[in-house]
Design a protein around this motif. Structure first.
Motif, mmCIF file in Angstrom:
data_model
loop_
_atom_site.group_PDB
_atom_site.id
_atom_site.type_symbol
_atom_site.label_atom_id
_atom_site.label_comp_id
_atom_site.label_asym_id
_atom_site.label_seq_id
_atom_site.Cartn_x
_atom_site.Cartn_y
_atom_site.Cartn_z
ATOM 1 N N VAL A 133 1.818 11.333 -10.935
ATOM 2 C CA VAL A 133 0.773 12.329 -11.192
ATOM 3 C C VAL A 133 1.352 13.738 -11.092
ATOM 4 O O VAL A 133 1.065 14.610 -11.913
ATOM 5 C CB VAL A 133 -0.401 12.157 -10.202
ATOM 6 C CG1 VAL A 133 -1.407 13.284 -10.359
ATOM 7 C CG2 VAL A 133 -1.076 10.815 -10.414
ATOM 8 N N PHE A 173 2.891 6.266 -7.460
ATOM 9 C CA PHE A 173 1.812 6.741 -8.320
ATOM 10 C C PHE A 173 1.635 8.257 -8.153
ATOM 11 O O PHE A 173 1.467 8.995 -9.126
ATOM 12 C CB PHE A 173 0.519 6.007 -7.975
ATOM 13 C CG PHE A 173 -0.617 6.300 -8.906
ATOM 14 C CD1 PHE A 173 -0.675 5.718 -10.156
ATOM 15 C CD2 PHE A 173 -1.636 7.162 -8.527
ATOM 16 C CE1 PHE A 173 -1.731 5.990 -11.020
ATOM 17 C CE2 PHE A 173 -2.693 7.431 -9.378
ATOM 18 C CZ PHE A 173 -2.734 6.851 -10.630
ATOM 19 N N ALA A 174 1.690 8.704 -6.892
ATOM 20 C CA ALA A 174 1.546 10.143 -6.627
ATOM 21 C C ALA A 174 2.660 10.925 -7.310
ATOM 22 O O ALA A 174 2.426 11.990 -7.903
ATOM 23 C CB ALA A 174 1.569 10.398 -5.125
ATOM 24 N N LEU A 175 3.866 10.370 -7.242
ATOM 25 C CA LEU A 175 4.998 11.024 -7.900
ATOM 26 C C LEU A 175 4.727 11.174 -9.394
ATOM 27 O O LEU A 175 4.963 12.239 -9.986
ATOM 28 C CB LEU A 175 6.259 10.191 -7.659
ATOM 29 C CG LEU A 175 7.591 10.807 -8.053
ATOM 30 C CD1 LEU A 175 7.826 12.089 -7.272
ATOM 31 C CD2 LEU A 175 8.730 9.820 -7.816
ATOM 32 N N SER A 234 4.737 10.056 2.461
ATOM 33 C CA SER A 234 5.708 9.035 2.071
ATOM 34 C C SER A 234 7.097 9.403 2.569
ATOM 35 O O SER A 234 7.873 8.525 2.973
ATOM 36 C CB SER A 234 5.725 8.857 0.550
ATOM 37 O OG SER A 234 4.440 8.497 0.108
ATOM 38 N N PHE A 245 3.080 1.636 -3.602
ATOM 39 C CA PHE A 245 2.461 1.983 -4.893
ATOM 40 C C PHE A 245 1.789 3.347 -4.858
ATOM 41 O O PHE A 245 1.821 4.085 -5.840
ATOM 42 C CB PHE A 245 1.531 0.855 -5.372
ATOM 43 C CG PHE A 245 0.070 1.030 -5.090
ATOM 44 C CD1 PHE A 245 -0.737 1.790 -5.929
ATOM 45 C CD2 PHE A 245 -0.522 0.400 -4.006
ATOM 46 C CE1 PHE A 245 -2.088 1.924 -5.687
ATOM 47 C CE2 PHE A 245 -1.866 0.535 -3.752
ATOM 48 C CZ PHE A 245 -2.659 1.303 -4.600
ATOM 49 N N THR A 246 1.223 3.732 -3.724
ATOM 50 C CA THR A 246 0.588 5.050 -3.682
ATOM 51 C C THR A 246 1.639 6.155 -3.820
ATOM 52 O O THR A 246 1.397 7.161 -4.499
ATOM 53 C CB THR A 246 -0.194 5.241 -2.372
ATOM 54 O OG1 THR A 246 0.632 4.885 -1.259
ATOM 55 C CG2 THR A 246 -1.442 4.391 -2.340
ATOM 56 N N ALA A 247 2.808 5.940 -3.201
ATOM 57 C CA ALA A 247 3.853 6.964 -3.277
ATOM 58 C C ALA A 247 4.346 7.139 -4.714
ATOM 59 O O ALA A 247 4.415 8.257 -5.231
ATOM 60 C CB ALA A 247 5.014 6.589 -2.355
ATOM 61 N N ILE A 277 0.307 12.797 -0.397
ATOM 62 C CA ILE A 277 0.902 11.449 -0.384
ATOM 63 C C ILE A 277 2.419 11.536 -0.294
ATOM 64 O O ILE A 277 3.053 10.813 0.485
ATOM 65 C CB ILE A 277 0.533 10.634 -1.653
ATOM 66 C CG1 ILE A 277 -0.964 10.436 -1.757
ATOM 67 C CG2 ILE A 277 1.246 9.284 -1.654
ATOM 68 C CD1 ILE A 277 -1.385 9.561 -2.913
ATOM 69 N N GLY A 304 0.806 -1.225 0.000
ATOM 70 C CA GLY A 304 0.000 0.000 0.000
ATOM 71 C C GLY A 304 0.835 1.268 0.000
ATOM 72 O O GLY A 304 0.524 2.210 -0.735
ATOM 73 N N ILE A 305 1.893 1.319 0.809
ATOM 74 C CA ILE A 305 2.643 2.575 0.859
ATOM 75 C C ILE A 305 3.525 2.752 -0.372
ATOM 76 O O ILE A 305 3.698 3.858 -0.845
ATOM 77 C CB ILE A 305 3.467 2.734 2.161
ATOM 78 C CG1 ILE A 305 4.395 1.569 2.390
ATOM 79 C CG2 ILE A 305 2.573 2.971 3.357
ATOM 80 C CD1 ILE A 305 5.276 1.733 3.615
ATOM 81 N N ILE A 333 -3.136 3.826 5.279
ATOM 82 C CA ILE A 333 -2.031 2.920 5.600
ATOM 83 C C ILE A 333 -0.808 3.655 6.148
ATOM 84 O O ILE A 333 -0.287 3.309 7.207
ATOM 85 C CB ILE A 333 -1.618 2.095 4.356
ATOM 86 C CG1 ILE A 333 -2.817 1.332 3.804
ATOM 87 C CG2 ILE A 333 -0.512 1.113 4.719
ATOM 88 C CD1 ILE A 333 -2.542 0.611 2.508
#
Lengths: 366, 290, 240
Positions: free
Chosen positions: A99, A95-97, B264, A91-93, B260, A88-89, B212
């Motif tokens: 975007v 992906f955010a990068l 992160s 792929f979201t990071a 995010i 979870g941490i 998370i």
């Protein structure tokens, strides 16, 4: 139109082959993660090439896909956080990068978010190439190659994959390079996800990976059969999804994913060990057992009244009535003026059942 | 800098994301500890067809009806995941991925139908549910976030000891009179509610992160559940503030993704240098690796 | 002697197979009762039924004449170690405080008196020095002591334990059994799932030998015979 269908079927074949192993190795959510992060790879490679059709995009995206897997594996290996949180941490990071890079530096390039997420297989035939004098959509060639590579990978390394998936420690002990096999699989997953990206996008490609595999897994028992069946299901889903989407003017990847869920649901409900047969069997066994327990109770407390028997069981009136009538019909009990008694047949049945359930056979005494 | 802090739109966005991030941090920690982190990912994506259907029925992008649509599909998706787990040999990660992609695909199908049909009005804004458009957050959106977050946090506070025992020792929890089904439902209501409330404002990917990352940060700094929860909540809150500020001050930084990245960065720092992180535990030398 | 817990015709099924088959038994007040039997004999199911956590197909359980679901504050439970999330961020004292939960109102706020009771319980199990430790740092024996402390802090009359002596050091084993006997002097009743046949006679005064049904039950003198154990374990000879 037929070219669109071919692209879709090639996508389905390339993904479904690997999907079975992702399913069995419980790596489907890792795949979900990398299918999101390959967008970052595409963006980074685009900075270098400034060309949306460069093959380097595939390379860059695949590299980031593999990097995602490495990161997740590293986090899982140091055992500070649980595996699912690691996914979870990461792929979201990433992906955010991606975007932010797009919105900050690539604002001049129109990027249709729908296509990022669900792709547009209808556009596939517009990008063409010459092969042996024929004009063929690039997607057909790329996905066709991927389908062949993936299939070859599975065929050549079939035994190694099978043993690794089944028992990693045993596999390592007999000299199989499990880590190598794992990364080879994940590299292929990355490259396949990237190639399928234009057609079905980042999220729906997951449906292509997992749905046919899960459907086949419910229907077949042997690994080789599961793989073959999943290919068949994948093609079927694609054809049905294509025609619904094409003629109703809906997004074809979306309809295919929806159809894939319907086929899965059918398999889930109706397979021989599925929801419906399980429910039916459970109900039958429950009523068998209830009768047996009633019989046992009547045996231990002879000349017992019906009310007393009923109050002993935590069951609905209807279940109890059914059980009682069935016992009478099978001549296992005699019931006279509200006093019940077990028959010889009944005693024999209890003894037989006690042996069947592995109980000590002290019932013989009575 | 004062210009930004005093601007009304910044305040709206900052307040909305900060409250949401705090609540998600607190509630998300439960799922992180129960090794059920990715349920948010599955439910968040699966709520999308609910949003589109609500739009098809109501005809406008009314925040409340879209919320209800999202809630219904969130609960439905969870039910389907449970059924697959209970009645088949499909593993949890596969059933999450299956529901995630299938429901989302169905949502996109519905959306392409809406866009192709003249019966429906302007559909701009439905996409926000995927990537979020925090910068365009409205007063009404903030109100919904506020109400749902408050309800979730109140449920959490009143059931704090119950939840704690349930995560740590489910059998004991059952024994002292807390039914597992009730406890699961409680956690689910809070989780689904927050996802649905935050979806439009910050998008599904940020929601997944908010549920998370703060919990992971908390676990790197404390070994007491209360502190873990508070650290999680406040690291979410601070990241939301900083992220919103950066995205308002600089062009091209979308609010959700910026938050995010802030989170992160804290996650990375905490995993490496937290009091329970990798360096302190000598894990960088791979002592306990594999 | 008074029967504190009565089990009457209990049948429990799992996957439509009987796990417990028409079990009728009782636990005598102020006894230390062992439940022994081979794997899959339904020992854990029996104690879970007594705690009201399992819905039986048939039968009836009464604790002090009441339904188990109404008596949960009077029953303290020491779980099997595997049932617990050892990575959970919490301290030893925190875990023991959970024992006070049943005495709390709706919001469950612990008071100073609760903390004092928990600390006393830890003292009994000689774990006071560990009270601020994180639970993942404890050894197997220490974990078991914490669980027994939690049960003591609950101030219950009945203690139900699932294999409390499994995989722990000798010192802890002796301490646990000493504590159990001390508590017996103060009128408590113990129901213990036990796996080591060699120590049944030494540690317990009553025994229930189970193998899906009751093979034998009663005082050690009455029920703990070679024949009964052999019947339960389906072996011709068993060394006790």
């Amino acid at each position: 139109m037929i070219e669109v269908l071919i692209v879709l079927i090639m996508t389905a074949l390339a993904t479904a082959t690997l999907g079975v192993f992702l399913l069995l190795k419980k790596e489907v959510m890792t795949t979900d993660a990398l299918s999101h992060t390959i967008i970052l790879g595409i963006v980074l490679a685009f900075f270098l090439t400034e060309d949306t059709r460069s093959p380097l995009l595939i390379l860059g995206a695949s590299l980031v896909g593999v990097l995602t897997v490495v990161l997740i594996q590293w986090l899982q290996n140091i055992k500070l956080i649980k595996g699912d949180a690691a996914i979870g941490i990461v792929f979201t990071a990433l992906f955010a990068l991606a975007v932010i890079l797009i919105s900050r530096f690539l604002d001049h390039i129109h990027l249709d978010l729908d296509i990022v997420l669900v792709g547009e297989v209808l556009f596939a035939p517009f990008n063409r190439m010459e092969l042996f004098g024929y004009s063929i959509p690039v997607a057909v060639v790329q996905l066709g190659i991927m389908a062949v590579i993936n299939l070859l990978f599975v065929v050549v390394f079939y035994q190694a994959l099978k043993i690794t998936t089944f028992d990693q420690i045993f596999a390592r002990s007999i000299g199989i390079f499990t880590v190598l096999i794992y990364y080879a699989l994940m590299v292929l997953v990355s490259v396949t996800a990237v190639t399928a990206f234009d057609a079905v996008g980042a999220i729906l490609v997951i449906s292509f990976f997992v749905a046919p595999a899960a459907t086949a897994y419910l229907l077949a028992d042997r690994l080789s059969h599961v793989i073959m069946l999943s290919l068949g299901v994948a093609v079927l889903n694609s054809i049905v999804g294509f025609f619904i989407g094409y003629y109703s003017d809906l997004t074809i990847s979306g309809t295919t994913a929806s159809v894939a869920f319907v086929t899965f649901t059918i398999a889930f409900l109706f397979n021989k060990d599925g929801f419906i047969s399980k429910r039916v069997r459970r109900k039958e066994m429950h009523s068998d057992l209830l009768q047996l327990m009633m019989l046992k109770h009547i045996e231990s407390v002879s000349d017992v009244g019906k009310e007393d028997v009923y109050s002993h069981f935590n069951q609905s009136q209807r279940m109890l009535d059914d059980a009682f009538q069935s016992l009478q019909k099978r001549n296992l009990i005699t019931s006279t003026a509200d006093k019940m008694r077990i028959t010889d047949d009944g005693v024999r049945l209890i003894q037989a059942k006690q042996v069947e359930f592995g109980l000590t056979t002290r019932g013989v005494e009575s | 800098m004062m210009d930004i802090l005093s601007s009304f739109s910044f305040q709206i966005v900052a307040i909305g994301t900060m409250i949401l991030a705090f609540a998600c941090g607190v509630i998300g920690t439960i799922n992180v500890l129960r090794q059920n982190s990715l349920i948010g990912d599955a439910i968040g994506h699966a709520q999308f067809p609910g949003v589109v259907l609500a739009f098809m029925i109501v005809g406008t992008l009314d925040a409340l009806s879209l919320l209800i649509g999202a809630l219904i599909f969130g609960a439905f998706a969870f039910f389907v995941i449970q059924m697959i787990n209970q009645y088949s040999k499909i593993s949890l990660d596969a059933s999450l991925a299956l529901v995630l992609s299938s429901f989302f695909g169905f949502g996109m199908t519905l959306k392409s139908y809406v866009q192709g049909s003249s019966a429906y009005g302007h559909t701009g804004g439905i996409d926000d549910y995927i990537f979020g458009q925090a910068a365009y957050m409205l007063r009404a959106d903030v109100n919904i976030i506020l109400i749902v977050s408050a309800i979730s946090l109140l449920i959490f506070i009143f059931n704090y000891q119950r939840i704690k025992i349930f995560i740590f020792d489910p059998v004991y929890s059952h024994m002292i009179g807390n039914k597992p089904t009730v406890m699961n439902a409680l956690i689910l209501v809070m989780t689904i509610g927050l996802i649905a409330a935050g979806l439009k404002a910050v998008g599904v990917i940020l929601i997944v992160n908010l549920l998370i990352a703060p919990g992971v940060i908390g676990l790197m700094w404390s070994k007491r559940y209360l502190y873990v929860t508070l650290i999680a909540g406040f690291s979410g809150l601070v990241s939301a503030f900083v992220g919103t500020y950066i995205s308002t001050a600089y062009v091209g930084f979308a609010t959700g993704p910026t938050i995010i990245l802030c989170l992160s960065a804290i996650v990375l720092f905490s995993i490496l240098f937290g009091t329970h992180g990798a360096v302190r535990n000598g894990l960088m030398r791979r002592r306990h690796a594999a | 002697m008074e029967k504190l817990i009565t089990v009457d015709g209990l049948t429990v099924t799992y996957n439509e197979k009987p796990v417990l088959w028409n079990v009728s038994t009782s636990i005598v007040e102020n006894s230390i009762t062992a439940i022994v039997g081979p794997n899959g004999a339904g020992k854990s199911t029996l104690i879970k039924s007594i705690m009201g956590m399992v819905e039986p197909l048939a039968g009836d359980i009464k604790i002090n004449g009441q339904s188990p679901k109404k008596m949960f504050d009077q029953v303290a439970y020491v779980p099997q170690k595997s049932d617990v999330d050892w990575d959970f961020p919490t301290t030893v004292l925190d875990v023991v405080l959970m024992g006070r939960y049943v005495h709390k109102g709706w919001i469950k706020r612990y008071t100073k008196a609760d903390v004092k009771r928990a600390e006393e319980a830890l003292e009994t199990m000689r774990m006071s020095d560990f009270k601020h430790r994180q639970i993942s740092e404890l050894s197997g024996g220490q974990r078991q002591r914490v669980f027994l402390s939690r049960a003591i802090a609950q101030d219950a009359d009945i203690y139900i334990m699932d294999e409390p002596l499994q995989g722990i050091d000798v010192v802890t084993e002796r301490l646990i059994m000493q504590t159990i006997h001390d508590l017996q002097q103060r009128g408590k009743t113990f129901v213990v799932v036990h796996h080591n046949l060699a120590t049944v006679e030494k540690y317990f005064d009553h025994v229930i030998i189970l193998n899906k049904e009751v093979v034998a039950q009663g005082t050690i003198e009455e029920a703990w015979t070679k024949e009964n154990v052999a019947t339960a374990y389906d072996e011709s000879s068993v060394t006790l």
